[in-house]
Design an enzyme around this catalytic site. Structure first.
Site, mmCIF file in Angstrom:
data_model
loop_
_atom_site.group_PDB
_atom_site.id
_atom_site.type_symbol
_atom_site.label_atom_id
_atom_site.label_comp_id
_atom_site.label_asym_id
_atom_site.label_seq_id
_atom_site.Cartn_x
_atom_site.Cartn_y
_atom_site.Cartn_z
ATOM 1 N N HIS A 150 0.841 -1.272 0.093
ATOM 2 C CA HIS A 150 -0.052 0.054 -0.109
ATOM 3 C C HIS A 150 0.927 1.327 -0.083
ATOM 4 O O HIS A 150 0.750 2.180 -0.892
ATOM 5 C CB HIS A 150 -1.188 -0.070 1.262
ATOM 6 C CG HIS A 150 -1.872 1.337 1.376
ATOM 7 N ND1 HIS A 150 -3.151 1.450 0.885
ATOM 8 C CD2 HIS A 150 -1.536 2.284 1.816
ATOM 9 C CE1 HIS A 150 -3.532 2.348 1.162
ATOM 10 N NE2 HIS A 150 -2.594 3.091 1.760
ATOM 11 N N GLU A 151 1.931 1.366 0.860
ATOM 12 C CA GLU A 151 2.669 2.534 0.988
ATOM 13 C C GLU A 151 3.586 2.692 -0.290
ATOM 14 O O GLU A 151 3.727 3.950 -0.564
ATOM 15 C CB GLU A 151 3.704 2.433 2.352
ATOM 16 C CG GLU A 151 3.001 2.245 3.312
ATOM 17 C CD GLU A 151 2.129 3.646 3.900
ATOM 18 O OE1 GLU A 151 2.379 4.642 3.293
ATOM 19 O OE2 GLU A 151 1.080 3.418 4.378
ATOM 20 N N HIS A 160 -5.696 7.744 -2.227
ATOM 21 C CA HIS A 160 -6.359 6.721 -1.782
ATOM 22 C C HIS A 160 -7.371 6.483 -2.794
ATOM 23 O O HIS A 160 -7.673 7.271 -3.339
ATOM 24 C CB HIS A 160 -6.846 6.850 -0.550
ATOM 25 C CG HIS A 160 -5.957 6.628 0.482
ATOM 26 N ND1 HIS A 160 -5.837 7.318 1.865
ATOM 27 C CD2 HIS A 160 -4.989 5.705 0.670
ATOM 28 C CE1 HIS A 160 -4.753 6.873 2.522
ATOM 29 N NE2 HIS A 160 -4.332 5.728 1.903
HETATM 30 ZN ZN ZN Z 1 -2.460 5.044 2.544
#
Ligand code: ZN
Ligand code: CA
Ligand code: CA
Ligand code: CA
Ligand code: ZN
Length: 405
Positions: A150-151, A160
């Site tokens: 995710h990062e 997002h």
């Molecule tokens: Zn995030």
């Protein structure tokens, strides 16, 4: 304090990781969102600058290799791990730190904020809260892999997504099996920033054909060792990492990563880590950070003194640290002041007149301790001044480097 930097946090609230910013504004369209900055190149380096004390270094390296591979699968990007001992600056620095870690956004102990990442324009670095119970295993503790995937999305310029199935959704993503795969929404986002993804199925069968050709017709066009120790081999339109320990060599299309098409004629790396690529009458230079150097490509006749077009191989020789060029049955030491009267010499002199190949296909140096010459399926280790082949050679390229039977 660098308060001008922006980032996105992950919070754990009642079992979920929720992004505070997303709670404030809800997008109507259920899809990805991009920040606006991106890496203007295909080779992106990363470094485990400050590892966690909670997992072994090899475990962490394996987790990050998997996390970057998840993004590589659907982009034309290539993520290269560089070693911490190396002075070179990586594009993406990975840092584990607790509490205040001098970027103006302190971590908060166990729970709540797990990690934050900078968008490309702010450096692309990823920070993890060292107070979390990081784990290489998704069944216990905090799964470092899932958070890292995710990062990295943020490091590539993705914000997002309001599609809750995407990896860039602000909610923690459950996944089955050993690895996560990008959702179509994530793929659309990286495609907008970095170009079309590669078709996986087509790639797999192409790899299969390529692999069998590798063993039935073994040869290399060019080889060089990067500053970080990665050995890059070029063959036809493809290039790959040469590793004796790796069973399966993963080829990539040269023109997807580099600003030129294969086949290449020669490649070599100087002591600063600059990589030189030669093709016909032209050469390119890439810095150790993976950026193509300004002012290139250049014509060989304009940039290099007394150097002909169409060289077969190039080598920074470990014995004297000097560059050598090979063309047809001759080789010489390069000097920007011009060719010395001792040069060129016949290649047969290296082989002491015994079974000398008609020309050298490729050459490279390993760890400042040895140098190798290649011709078709044969290779030789060379040493000494003047350059001579060592005992026990030639050996088989396909057996030793391609893992063919
Ligand atoms: Zn995030
Ligand atoms: Ca925390
Ligand atoms: Ca950076
Ligand atoms: Ca060559
Ligand atoms: Zn930070």
């Amino acid at each position: 304090m660098t308060v001008w930097r922006r980032w996105w946090y992950l919070y754990i609230l009642s079992g979920f990781i929720i992004n505070n910013v997303m709670l404030e504004s809800k997008s109507r369209v259920k899809r990805y969102s991009i920040e606006g900055s991106y890496w203007g190149k295909s080779v992106i380096t990363y470094r485990l600058k400050q590892p966690s004390q909670r997992m072994s270094l090899s475990q962490q390296k394996a987790v990050f290799a998997r996390a970057f591979a998840t993004w590589e699968e659907h982009t034309r990007l290539w993520f290269v791990a560089v070693d911490d001992e190396d002075e070179q600056k990586a594009n993406i620095d990975i840092v584990f730190a607790a509490g205040d870690h001098e970027d103006g956004e302190p971590f908060d102990g166990k729970g709540n904020i797990l990690a934050h990442a900078f968008f490309p324009r702010y450096g692309g670095d990823v920070h993890f809260d060292e107070d979390e119970l990081w784990s290489a295993n998704k069944t216990k503790g905090v799964d470092l892999y899932a958070v890292a995937v995710h990062e990295i999305g943020h490091s590539l310029g993705l914000k997002h997504s309001s599609n809750h199935l995407s990896i860039m959704a602000p909610f923690y993503k459950q996944y089955t099996g050993a690895v996560m795969h990008l959702h179509q929404d994530d793929i659309s986002a990286v495609k907008r920033l970095y170009g079309a993804p590669v078709k996986i199925r087509k790639k797999a069968s192409e790899h299969h054909i390529w692999r069998s050709e590798l063993c039935t017709k073994p040869y290399l066009d060019a080889v060089t060792t990067l500053k970080n120790g990665t050995i890059l081999a070029f063959r036809g339109k493809m290039f790959f990492e040469l590793k004796t320990t790796r069973k399966w060599l993963l080829p990539r299309k040269i023109n997807r990563i580099f600003p030129f098409e294969g086949p290449l004629e020669a490649a070599t790396t100087d002591r600063h880590g600059n990589v030189y690529f030669f093709k016909k009458d032209t050469y390119w230079v890439m810095t150790k950070h993976g950026d193509m150097m300004n002012g290139y490509p250049k014509k060989i006749s304009q940039g290099l003194t007394d150097t002909p077009d169409g060289i077969n191989a190039a080598l920074y020789y470990h014995e004297d640290g000097k560059p050598y060029f090979f063309k047809k049955s001759y080789f010489w030491q390069y000097s920007r002041y011009g060719k010395h009267k001792l040069w060129p010499r016949a290649i047969v002199s290296i082989f002491e007149n015994q079974n000398s190949p008609p020309e050298i296909d490729a050459a490279f140096q390993l760890n400042n301790t040895s140098s190798f010459l290649f011709h078709q399926n044969k290779y030789w280790k060379v040493s000494g001044d003047p350059m001579r082949i060592e005992k026990g050679f030639p050996r088989s390229l396909s057996r030793d480097w391609f893992n063919c039977l």
